[in-house]
Design a protein around this motif. Structure first.
Motif, PDB file in Angstrom:
ATOM      1  N   GLN A  81      12.582 -53.788   6.241  1.00  0.00           N
ATOM      2  CA  GLN A  81      12.380 -52.988   5.035  1.00  0.00           C
ATOM      3  C   GLN A  81      11.179 -52.059   5.160  1.00  0.00           C
ATOM      4  N   CYS A  82      10.908 -51.613   6.388  1.00  0.00           N
ATOM      5  CA  CYS A  82       9.928 -50.548   6.617  1.00  0.00           C
ATOM      6  C   CYS A  82      10.633 -49.208   6.487  1.00  0.00           C
ATOM      7  N   ASP A  83       9.993 -48.248   5.842  1.00  0.00           N
ATOM      8  CA  ASP A  83      10.592 -46.928   5.679  1.00  0.00           C
ATOM      9  C   ASP A  83      10.175 -46.004   6.813  1.00  0.00           C
ATOM     10  N   GLY A  84      10.724 -44.793   6.811  1.00  0.00           N
ATOM     11  CA  GLY A  84      10.422 -43.833   7.861  1.00  0.00           C
ATOM     12  C   GLY A  84       8.950 -43.489   7.928  1.00  0.00           C
ATOM     13  N   PHE A  85       8.310 -43.362   6.788  1.00  0.00           N
ATOM     14  CA  PHE A  85       6.880 -43.030   6.730  1.00  0.00           C
ATOM     15  C   PHE A  85       6.049 -44.120   7.413  1.00  0.00           C
ATOM     16  N   THR A  86       6.344 -45.363   7.094  1.00  0.00           N
ATOM     17  CA  THR A  86       5.577 -46.483   7.645  1.00  0.00           C
ATOM     18  C   THR A  86       5.729 -46.573   9.156  1.00  0.00           C
ATOM     19  N   ARG A  87       6.948 -46.335   9.660  1.00  0.00           N
ATOM     20  CA  ARG A  87       7.172 -46.436  11.100  1.00  0.00           C
ATOM     21  C   ARG A  87       6.457 -45.314  11.855  1.00  0.00           C
ATOM     22  N   ILE A  88       6.455 -44.111  11.291  1.00  0.00           N
ATOM     23  CA  ILE A  88       5.745 -43.003  11.949  1.00  0.00           C
ATOM     24  C   ILE A  88       4.243 -43.291  11.987  1.00  0.00           C
ATOM     25  N   LYS A  89       3.708 -43.838  10.906  1.00  0.00           N
ATOM     26  CA  LYS A  89       2.275 -44.175  10.871  1.00  0.00           C
ATOM     27  C   LYS A  89       1.953 -45.250  11.901  1.00  0.00           C
ATOM     28  N   ALA A  90       2.852 -46.243  12.036  1.00  0.00           N
ATOM     29  CA  ALA A  90       2.631 -47.308  13.017  1.00  0.00           C
ATOM     30  C   ALA A  90       2.701 -46.756  14.438  1.00  0.00           C
ATOM     31  N   GLU A  91       3.623 -45.820  14.675  1.00  0.00           N
ATOM     32  CA  GLU A  91       3.735 -45.227  16.000  1.00  0.00           C
ATOM     33  C   GLU A  91       2.482 -44.423  16.341  1.00  0.00           C
ATOM     34  N   TYR A  92       1.953 -43.726  15.352  1.00  0.00           N
ATOM     35  CA  TYR A  92       0.707 -42.970  15.546  1.00  0.00           C
ATOM     36  C   TYR A  92      -0.430 -43.911  15.951  1.00  0.00           C
ATOM     37  N   LYS A  93      -0.566 -45.024  15.242  1.00  0.00           N
ATOM     38  CA  LYS A  93      -1.641 -45.961  15.553  1.00  0.00           C
ATOM     39  C   LYS A  93      -1.474 -46.564  16.951  1.00  0.00           C
ATOM     40  N   THR A  94      -0.228 -46.817  17.341  1.00  0.00           N
ATOM     41  CA  THR A  94       0.035 -47.371  18.672  1.00  0.00           C
ATOM     42  C   THR A  94      -0.311 -46.368  19.762  1.00  0.00           C
ATOM     43  N   LEU A  95       0.097 -45.106  19.552  1.00  0.00           N
ATOM     44  CA  LEU A  95      -0.214 -44.079  20.550  1.00  0.00           C
ATOM     45  C   LEU A  95      -1.718 -43.837  20.657  1.00  0.00           C
ATOM     46  N   MET A  96      -2.431 -43.983  19.540  1.00  0.00           N
ATOM     47  CA  MET A  96      -3.889 -43.864  19.596  1.00  0.00           C
ATOM     48  C   MET A  96      -4.489 -44.932  20.520  1.00  0.00           C
ATOM     49  N   LYS A  97      -3.966 -46.147  20.458  1.00  0.00           N
ATOM     50  CA  LYS A  97      -4.464 -47.226  21.303  1.00  0.00           C
ATOM     51  C   LYS A  97      -4.130 -47.008  22.778  1.00  0.00           C
ATOM     52  N   LEU A  98      -3.017 -46.283  23.011  1.00  0.00           N
ATOM     53  CA  LEU A  98      -2.537 -46.098  24.391  1.00  0.00           C
ATOM     54  C   LEU A  98      -2.862 -44.718  24.952  1.00  0.00           C
ATOM     55  N   LYS A  99      -3.735 -43.981  24.284  1.00  0.00           N
ATOM     56  CA  LYS A  99      -3.937 -42.584  24.674  1.00  0.00           C
ATOM     57  C   LYS A  99      -4.560 -42.422  26.054  1.00  0.00           C
ATOM     58  N   TYR A 100      -5.176 -43.464  26.587  1.00  0.00           N
ATOM     59  CA  TYR A 100      -5.775 -43.356  27.923  1.00  0.00           C
ATOM     60  C   TYR A 100      -4.828 -43.862  29.024  1.00  0.00           C
ATOM     61  N   VAL A 101      -3.612 -44.249  28.647  1.00  0.00           N
ATOM     62  CA  VAL A 101      -2.623 -44.706  29.630  1.00  0.00           C
ATOM     63  C   VAL A 101      -1.825 -43.495  30.102  1.00  0.00           C
ATOM     64  N   ALA A 102      -1.868 -43.222  31.387  1.00  0.00           N
ATOM     65  CA  ALA A 102      -1.331 -41.961  31.924  1.00  0.00           C
ATOM     66  C   ALA A 102       0.161 -41.789  31.683  1.00  0.00           C
ATOM     67  N   VAL A 103       0.936 -42.871  31.716  1.00  0.00           N
ATOM     68  CA  VAL A 103       2.399 -42.739  31.641  1.00  0.00           C
ATOM     69  C   VAL A 103       2.909 -42.663  30.198  1.00  0.00           C
ATOM     70  N   VAL A 104       2.010 -42.768  29.228  1.00  0.00           N
ATOM     71  CA  VAL A 104       2.420 -42.701  27.825  1.00  0.00           C
ATOM     72  C   VAL A 104       2.313 -41.265  27.336  1.00  0.00           C
ATOM     73  N   VAL A 105       3.293 -40.829  26.532  1.00  0.00           N
ATOM     74  CA  VAL A 105       3.301 -39.470  25.994  1.00  0.00           C
ATOM     75  C   VAL A 105       1.985 -39.190  25.267  1.00  0.00           C
ATOM     76  N   ASP A 106       1.469 -37.976  25.420  1.00  0.00           N
ATOM     77  CA  ASP A 106       0.197 -37.615  24.787  1.00  0.00           C
ATOM     78  C   ASP A 106       0.369 -37.363  23.293  1.00  0.00           C
ATOM     79  N   LEU A 107      -0.534 -37.918  22.539  1.00  0.00           N
ATOM     80  CA  LEU A 107      -0.570 -37.670  21.101  1.00  0.00           C
ATOM     81  C   LEU A 107      -1.374 -36.399  20.847  1.00  0.00           C
TER      82      LEU A 107
END
Length: 317
Positions: free
Chosen positions: A268-294
Motif C-alpha cells: 500500500q505504498c503509492d507512487g510518491f512514496t516509492r520515488i522518494k524511497a528510490e531517491y534516498k537509496t540512490l543517495m546512499k549508493l552515489k559513490y558506487v560506480a555501477v549505480v546510475v547517477d542521481l
C-alpha cells in the motif's frame, strides 16, 4: 491477453509461488455500504465493478455534468457514508465501487489511469442540481484525507470533489473497428465521449456560470519548476506517474514521476512514496560506480520527480 487489473489479481495470489488465477473472492474483501435508505424508493443494483443506487423518481438525461468523489483508501467507507447521506436525502442517484479489493485494484500501478480515483459517481438531474451539490460535497470531503487526483476531471476548489461532462448512460458506436463511448450534440449527431488523461469537454458545452465565477485553481507559479526539467518526451505512463526524457542543469536525464495516493503496491505504498524511497537509496549508493547517477530530486505541486542520468543502450523490452 490480460489487462493490468487482472495481472494484479494474479500476483496477489499467495497460495503458490507462481502467477496463476487468483483465489481471492469479492466475498473475502470488505464490502462498502451506503447510508440507510428506504428500499421502496431506491433501486440497488450490484455488478462486479459498481454498486448503483438509483432513486425511483429520477428521470435522468442521457448525458450531462457528473460529479466524482475521490477518497483515500484508509477512510473510503466513512466518506461513502457521509456523501451518501446527503445524496439519499436530496434524492440524487449515484454509484460507488462496491468493495475494498476492487477500489484497491483500481488504485494499483497497472490499473487504468484515466478512470482511477473515481470512488463515487454522482448523477445530477440538471445543471442547477449539479452546482448546488458541489459546496456541500466539498464540506463533507474536507473532513477526510486527500484522495487520488482524477486525471480527466476538474477539481472543485482543489478538493476531493471532481466533475466532467459525459454520458450518464452507456451509449456506444463503432469507430475504426473499435467500440467507443459517445454523446449526442445539440444537432443530434453522435461524437466520442473522450476518455483522456486530462480534463476535456465537448465544444458545444460550457461550464455553468456558477462554476466559472466560483471555482479556484492553483497558483500558476506552483508549476514553474516543471520548466526546469525540459521534458522532451514520455517513455512510459502508469497509474503511479510517468517516465520522461528531459534536460536538467545541462544533463540529458530520465525523469521518474511519483503521484500521491495512487499507484498502490502490495504494501500500500503509492507512487510518491516509492520515488522518494528510490531517491534516498540512490543517495546512499552515489559513490558506487555501477549505480546510475542521481542528478536531482524535485517536488512540484502534488508530485515528486527523481532525475537520473540518461544512459545510452538497448532496453530489455
Amino acid at each position: 491477453m490480460i489487462n493490468g487489473t487482472d495481472y494484479v489479481k494474479y500476483i496477489k495470489n499467495k497460495s503458490i509461488p507462481f502467477y496463476s488465477h487468483s483465489n481471492n473472492k469479492k466475498d473475502d474483501s470488505i464490502t462498502f455500504h451506503s447510508a440507510s435508505y428506504n428500499k421502496s424508493n431506491w433501486n440497488s443494483i450490484i455488478t462486479d465493478d459498481w454498486h448503483y443506487m438509483m432513486h425511483n423518481s429520477n428521470d435522468l438525461p442521457d448525458q450531462g455534468w457528473k460529479i466524482h468523489i475521490s477518497a483515500n483508501l484508509e477512510d473510503a467507507q466513512e466518506v461513502l457514508i457521509k456523501v451518501s447521506e446527503l445524496l439519499i436525502t436530496t434524492k440524487v442517484s449515484f454509484k460507488f465501487i462496491p468493495d475494498f479489493l476492487t477500489l484497491e485494484l483500481s488504485y494499483s500501478k497497472n490499473a487504468d489511469r484515466i478512470e482511477a480515483g473515481k470512488f463515487i459517481t454522482i448523477y445530477p438531474k440538471n445543471d442547477t442540481e449539479f452546482c448546488e451539490l458541489l459546496d456541500p460535497l466539498k464540506r463533507i470531503t474536507d473532513q477526510f484525507k486527500e484522495g487520488p487526483y482524477i486525471l480527466n476531471d476538474r477539481p472543485w476548489k482543489q478538493s476531493n470533489v471532481y466533475y466532467r461532462y459525459g454520458g450518464f448512460r452507456a451509449m456506444t458506436a463503432i469507430k475504426d473497428g473499435r467500440t467507443i463511448y459517445v454523446i449526442r450534440t445539440p444537432d443530434g449527431d453522435f461524437i466520442e465521449d473522450k476518455r483522456v488523461p486530462y480534463f476535456s469537454k465537448p465544444d458545444f458545452v460550457n461550464e455553468p456560470i456558477y462554476i466559472q465565477e466560483n471555482n479556484t485553481y492553483p497558483n500558476p507559479e506552483t508549476f514553474a519548476k516543471l520548466d526546469s526539467l525540459n521534458i522532451k518526451e514520455a517513455l512510459h505512463f502508469s497509474n503511479a506517474g510517468g517516465v520522461y526524457v528531459g534536460k536538467y542543469k545541462g544533463h540529458d536525464v530520465v525523469i521518474k514521476e511519483g503521484r500521491p495516493f495512487i499507484g498502490i503496491d502490495q504494501k500500500q505504498c503509492d507512487g510518491f512514496t516509492r520515488i522518494k524511497a528510490e531517491y534516498k537509496t540512490l543517495m546512499k549508493l552515489k559513490y558506487v560506480a555501477v549505480v546510475v547517477d542521481l542528478i536531482g530530486y524535485e517536488k512540484i505541486w502534488k508530485h515528486n520527480y527523481l532525475i537520473e542520468e540518461k544512459i545510452p543502450g538497448e532496453t530489455l523490452g
